[in-house]
Design a protein around this motif. Structure first.
Motif, PDB file in Angstrom:
ATOM      1  N   GLN A   1       4.753  12.036  -9.074  1.00 37.86           N
ATOM      2  CA  GLN A   1       4.307  12.356 -10.430  1.00 37.86           C
ATOM      3  C   GLN A   1       5.101  13.507 -11.041  1.00 37.86           C
ATOM      4  OE1 GLN A   1       1.785  10.665 -12.417  1.00 37.86           O
ATOM      5  NE2 GLN A   1       2.547   9.270 -10.836  1.00 37.86           N
ATOM      6  N   ASP A   2       5.407  13.344 -12.302  1.00 36.52           N
ATOM      7  CA  ASP A   2       6.050  14.403 -13.079  1.00 36.52           C
ATOM      8  C   ASP A   2       4.952  15.334 -13.604  1.00 36.52           C
ATOM      9  OD1 ASP A   2       7.673  15.975 -14.654  1.00 36.52           O
ATOM     10  OD2 ASP A   2       7.851  14.490 -16.261  1.00 36.52           O
ATOM     11  N   TYR A   3       4.389  16.098 -12.688  1.00 38.43           N
ATOM     12  CA  TYR A   3       3.253  16.972 -13.023  1.00 38.43           C
ATOM     13  C   TYR A   3       3.467  18.322 -12.334  1.00 38.43           C
ATOM     14  CZ  TYR A   3      -1.558  18.459 -13.866  1.00 38.43           C
ATOM     15  OH  TYR A   3      -2.677  19.142 -14.288  1.00 38.43           O
ATOM     16  N   PRO A   4       3.673  19.382 -13.109  1.00 39.63           N
ATOM     17  CA  PRO A   4       4.017  20.686 -12.504  1.00 39.63           C
ATOM     18  C   PRO A   4       2.876  21.354 -11.752  1.00 39.63           C
ATOM     19  CG  PRO A   4       4.675  20.566 -14.828  1.00 39.63           C
ATOM     20  CD  PRO A   4       3.781  19.416 -14.572  1.00 39.63           C
ATOM     21  N   GLY A   5       1.634  20.983 -12.043  1.00 38.84           N
ATOM     22  CA  GLY A   5       0.502  21.650 -11.410  1.00 38.84           C
ATOM     23  C   GLY A   5       0.279  21.198  -9.979  1.00 38.84           C
ATOM     24  N   PRO A   6      -0.520  21.950  -9.208  1.00 36.84           N
ATOM     25  CA  PRO A   6      -0.830  21.564  -7.824  1.00 36.84           C
ATOM     26  C   PRO A   6      -1.628  20.264  -7.772  1.00 36.84           C
ATOM     27  CG  PRO A   6      -1.401  23.872  -8.252  1.00 36.84           C
ATOM     28  CD  PRO A   6      -1.116  23.248  -9.579  1.00 36.84           C
TER      29      PRO A   6
ATOM     30  N   PRO B   1      -6.484   5.939 -22.877  1.00 36.34           N
ATOM     31  CA  PRO B   1      -5.151   6.136 -23.451  1.00 36.34           C
ATOM     32  C   PRO B   1      -4.353   4.837 -23.454  1.00 36.34           C
ATOM     33  CG  PRO B   1      -5.224   6.984 -21.219  1.00 36.34           C
ATOM     34  CD  PRO B   1      -6.619   6.564 -21.553  1.00 36.34           C
ATOM     35  N   PRO B   2      -3.324   4.749 -24.292  1.00 39.02           N
ATOM     36  CA  PRO B   2      -2.520   3.520 -24.383  1.00 39.02           C
ATOM     37  C   PRO B   2      -1.493   3.405 -23.262  1.00 39.02           C
ATOM     38  CG  PRO B   2      -1.727   5.129 -25.956  1.00 39.02           C
ATOM     39  CD  PRO B   2      -2.949   5.734 -25.331  1.00 39.02           C
ATOM     40  N   LEU B   3      -1.966   3.357 -22.048  1.00 41.96           N
ATOM     41  CA  LEU B   3      -1.089   3.126 -20.901  1.00 41.96           C
ATOM     42  C   LEU B   3      -1.833   2.251 -19.905  1.00 41.96           C
ATOM     43  CD1 LEU B   3      -1.945   5.115 -18.209  1.00 41.96           C
ATOM     44  CD2 LEU B   3      -1.293   6.832 -19.884  1.00 41.96           C
ATOM     45  N   ALA B   4      -1.091   1.484 -19.136  1.00 45.61           N
ATOM     46  CA  ALA B   4      -1.678   0.566 -18.165  1.00 45.61           C
ATOM     47  C   ALA B   4      -1.162   0.887 -16.770  1.00 45.61           C
ATOM     48  CB  ALA B   4      -1.349  -0.876 -18.519  1.00 45.61           C
ATOM     49  N   VAL B   5      -2.068   0.958 -15.814  1.00 43.23           N
ATOM     50  CA  VAL B   5      -1.668   1.072 -14.420  1.00 43.23           C
ATOM     51  C   VAL B   5      -1.504  -0.341 -13.862  1.00 43.23           C
ATOM     52  CG1 VAL B   5      -2.903   3.255 -14.205  1.00 43.23           C
ATOM     53  CG2 VAL B   5      -4.055   1.131 -13.547  1.00 43.23           C
TER      54      VAL B   5
ATOM     55  N   LEU C   1       0.818  -1.212   0.000  1.00 40.26           N
ATOM     56  CA  LEU C   1       0.000   0.000   0.000  1.00 40.26           C
ATOM     57  C   LEU C   1       0.852   1.262   0.000  1.00 40.26           C
ATOM     58  CD1 LEU C   1      -2.715   1.444   0.170  1.00 40.26           C
ATOM     59  CD2 LEU C   1      -2.670   1.116   2.657  1.00 40.26           C
ATOM     60  N   LEU C   2       1.880   1.301   0.824  1.00 44.40           N
ATOM     61  CA  LEU C   2       2.724   2.492   0.876  1.00 44.40           C
ATOM     62  C   LEU C   2       3.397   2.741  -0.471  1.00 44.40           C
ATOM     63  CD1 LEU C   2       3.912   4.810   2.492  1.00 44.40           C
ATOM     64  CD2 LEU C   2       5.724   3.265   3.277  1.00 44.40           C
ATOM     65  N   ASP C   3       3.897   1.690  -1.107  1.00 40.80           N
ATOM     66  CA  ASP C   3       4.522   1.858  -2.422  1.00 40.80           C
ATOM     67  C   ASP C   3       3.525   2.395  -3.444  1.00 40.80           C
ATOM     68  OD1 ASP C   3       6.945   0.943  -1.497  1.00 40.80           O
ATOM     69  OD2 ASP C   3       6.627  -1.125  -2.145  1.00 40.80           O
ATOM     70  N   ASN C   4       2.296   1.903  -3.371  1.00 37.09           N
ATOM     71  CA  ASN C   4       1.268   2.387  -4.290  1.00 37.09           C
ATOM     72  C   ASN C   4       1.025   3.882  -4.107  1.00 37.09           C
ATOM     73  OD1 ASN C   4       0.933  -0.255  -5.129  1.00 37.09           O
ATOM     74  ND2 ASN C   4      -0.863  -0.617  -3.849  1.00 37.09           N
ATOM     75  N   LEU C   5       0.910   4.319  -2.866  1.00 36.94           N
ATOM     76  CA  LEU C   5       0.639   5.731  -2.591  1.00 36.94           C
ATOM     77  C   LEU C   5       1.839   6.596  -2.984  1.00 36.94           C
ATOM     78  CD1 LEU C   5      -1.190   5.519   0.877  1.00 36.94           C
ATOM     79  CD2 LEU C   5      -2.145   5.405  -1.436  1.00 36.94           C
ATOM     80  N   ILE C   6       3.033   6.101  -2.728  1.00 42.85           N
ATOM     81  CA  ILE C   6       4.244   6.857  -3.101  1.00 42.85           C
ATOM     82  C   ILE C   6       4.274   7.103  -4.606  1.00 42.85           C
ATOM     83  CG2 ILE C   6       6.760   6.645  -3.308  1.00 42.85           C
ATOM     84  CD1 ILE C   6       6.773   5.316  -0.555  1.00 42.85           C
TER      85      ILE C   6
ATOM     86  N   ALA D   1       3.035   4.929 -13.130  1.00 42.73           N
ATOM     87  CA  ALA D   1       4.318   5.466 -13.572  1.00 42.73           C
ATOM     88  C   ALA D   1       4.363   6.975 -13.328  1.00 42.73           C
ATOM     89  CB  ALA D   1       4.528   5.156 -15.049  1.00 42.73           C
ATOM     90  N   PRO D   2       5.541   7.575 -13.305  1.00 43.28           N
ATOM     91  CA  PRO D   2       5.648   9.020 -13.027  1.00 43.28           C
ATOM     92  C   PRO D   2       4.934   9.908 -14.036  1.00 43.28           C
ATOM     93  CG  PRO D   2       7.776   7.953 -12.704  1.00 43.28           C
ATOM     94  CD  PRO D   2       6.878   6.930 -13.328  1.00 43.28           C
ATOM     95  N   ASP D   3       4.732   9.439 -15.264  1.00 44.63           N
ATOM     96  CA  ASP D   3       4.059  10.268 -16.275  1.00 44.63           C
ATOM     97  C   ASP D   3       2.558  10.012 -16.349  1.00 44.63           C
ATOM     98  OD1 ASP D   3       4.164   7.728 -17.310  1.00 44.63           O
ATOM     99  OD2 ASP D   3       5.100   8.289 -19.209  1.00 44.63           O
ATOM    100  N   TYR D   4       2.039   9.238 -15.425  1.00 41.01           N
ATOM    101  CA  TYR D   4       0.622   8.855 -15.438  1.00 41.01           C
ATOM    102  C   TYR D   4      -0.308  10.068 -15.463  1.00 41.01           C
ATOM    103  CZ  TYR D   4      -3.725   7.608 -12.900  1.00 41.01           C
ATOM    104  OH  TYR D   4      -5.026   7.485 -12.471  1.00 41.01           O
TER     105      TYR D   4
END
Length: 411
Positions: free
Chosen positions: A98-103, A278-282, A88-93, A173-176
């Motif tokens: 995330q590579d996301y500049p917004g709040p 989108p063509p990505l998988a969680v 669970l902790l790894d999932n939340l981390i 992934a970080p770009d999710y």
């Protein structure tokens, strides 16, 4: 899939009649077994063809390009929680990295102030002290679907217009977030959902569960999307705007649904907006510690699909060529014409596994588990037709014909 199933039955009947014409059925008592073996054999052949097609379509789906956002609006990530799940902790981390500049606001919710998930959130705060974390503890239930009740209790604390709902047993992934928001910013898109792969905890039963996702469920979704037969929406990711939620009446209409995610997707479509994939998988955590736990989980999942799409669920029998080939061999008395089906079906399944592993960037391993997964998945599929009862987080429910949940007193 319903029409394909009827086609297979018709072909099986024609082949059986041909046996009669040739005099290949020596005794009247063998008619039934012969008919069943022919039907199973024809089904296995269709299943082999489907499997090879699914292998191609799965890889093709993930070769598409993902979307980048035109801007980076503030986002609230909503995560209903329940218990101390494996990793669970790894999932939340993974959401905090995330590579996301917004709040980003991280909104967690539990029903019980003693829920052990709260300790994991405390650990997350220590690791990411700058993260904007909000925790809601609210015991109110608005219907039998506890997840929906949890989210309804959380929604007054969500700050932003862009909302991303993700289950607690998901890692990304970080770009999710970039790609999900980029997809949501496209014209006419009202909701974004993501397909998912299985990520097993240590142990055989978890591996079986993950392989069922990666090599049965996921290819079936890819095929359904490519052929225009599937209209999915997955709770592992539901990204939308607050305005879209208001159009469909919020989450209150879904508190009695077993497959609330599918119902939400259909409601957004009925409101005139698109559901984008989108063509990505969680990654979805599979943490089944025993055969009983695995069976209960897979039966609930299979009966959920049955409630959402009964005809497609019946047609999915044809997506299991290896068990069908074994069944053909047994029913025919190991007739000579059936021996080639088993290795052909297994080879087709291996091809699909290789293509899926390549598309998902998964290591190519655990080939020996694949036949066990196929047999177990087929058994679960057959069992799902004989009951409408499911067990969900310790509570027992009856699934009504319209997919609604009705509580049942545990024995």
């Amino acid at each position: 899939m319903r029409h394909l199933t009827w086609l297979v039955c018709l072909v099986g009947l024609v082949v059986t009649l041909e046996f009669f014409d040739r005099g290949d059925i020596p005794h009247a008592g063998s008619v039934f077994l012969t008919a069943m073996s022919v039907l199973a054999g024809v089904s296995a052949l269709f299943g082999i063809g489907y499997t090879l097609l699914a292998a191609v379509l799965t890889r093709r789906f993930f070769e598409q390009r993902t979307s980048e956002p035109t801007s980076f609006p503030p986002v609230t990530v909503v995560k209903p929680m329940h218990g101390d799940e494996w990793a669970l902790l790894d999932n939340l981390i993974s959401f905090c990295q995330q590579d996301y500049p917004g709040p980003i606001q991280f909104l967690f919710g539990v029903h019980d102030s003693a829920d052990p998930a709260l300790k994991t959130i405390d650990a997350l705060r220590l690791l990411h002290p700058d993260a904007h974390i909000t925790v809601v503890t609210d015991a109110r239930l608005h219907g039998p679907n506890r997840k929906m009740s949890n989210i309804i209790n959380m929604m007054p604390h969500a700050l932003h217009e862009f909302l991303v709902f993700a289950d607690s047993d998901v890692s990304v992934a970080p770009d999710y977030l970039r790609h999900v928001i980029g997809e949501l910013q496209k014209p006419d898109v009202g909701l974004v959902t993501c397909v998912y792969r299985g990520r097993p905890s240590p142990g055989l039963w978890s591996s079986l569960s993950a392989q069922a996702i990666n090599y049965h469920f996921l290819p079936a979704v890819m095929t359904g999307l490519a052929l225009g037969l599937a209209r999915p929406c997955f709770g592992q990711t539901i990204a939308t705007r607050r305005a879209t939620l208001e159009k469909i009446g919020g989450f209150a209409p879904f508190v009695h649904h077993l497959a609330e995610d599918n119902a939400i997707g259909e409601a957004v479509r009925m409101a005139g907006a698109k559901v984008a994939i989108p063509p990505l998988a969680v990654s979805h955590i599979c943490d089944q510690a025993s055969a009983m736990t695995l069976a209960a989980h897979e039966l609930r999942w299979s009966r959920t699909i049955r409630a959402v799409d009964p005809a497609g669920h019946l047609g999915s029998v044809l997506t299991h060529p290896f068990p069908l080939a074994l069944l053909t061999l047994a029913l025919s008395g190991a007739a000579e014409w059936t021996w080639a089906l088993v290795p052909a079906a297994l080879l087709a399944r291996i091809v699909l596994k290789l293509q899926s592993d390549t598309a998902l960037l998964e290591p190519r391993r655990d080939f020996w588990v694949l036949p066990l997964t196929d047999i177990a998945s087929f058994a679960i599929l057959i069992a799902s037709f004989f009951s409408t009862r499911v067990v969900w987080r310790g509570s027992t429910f009856e699934v009504e014909p319209d997919g609604m949940l009705r509580s049942v007193q545990d024995k």
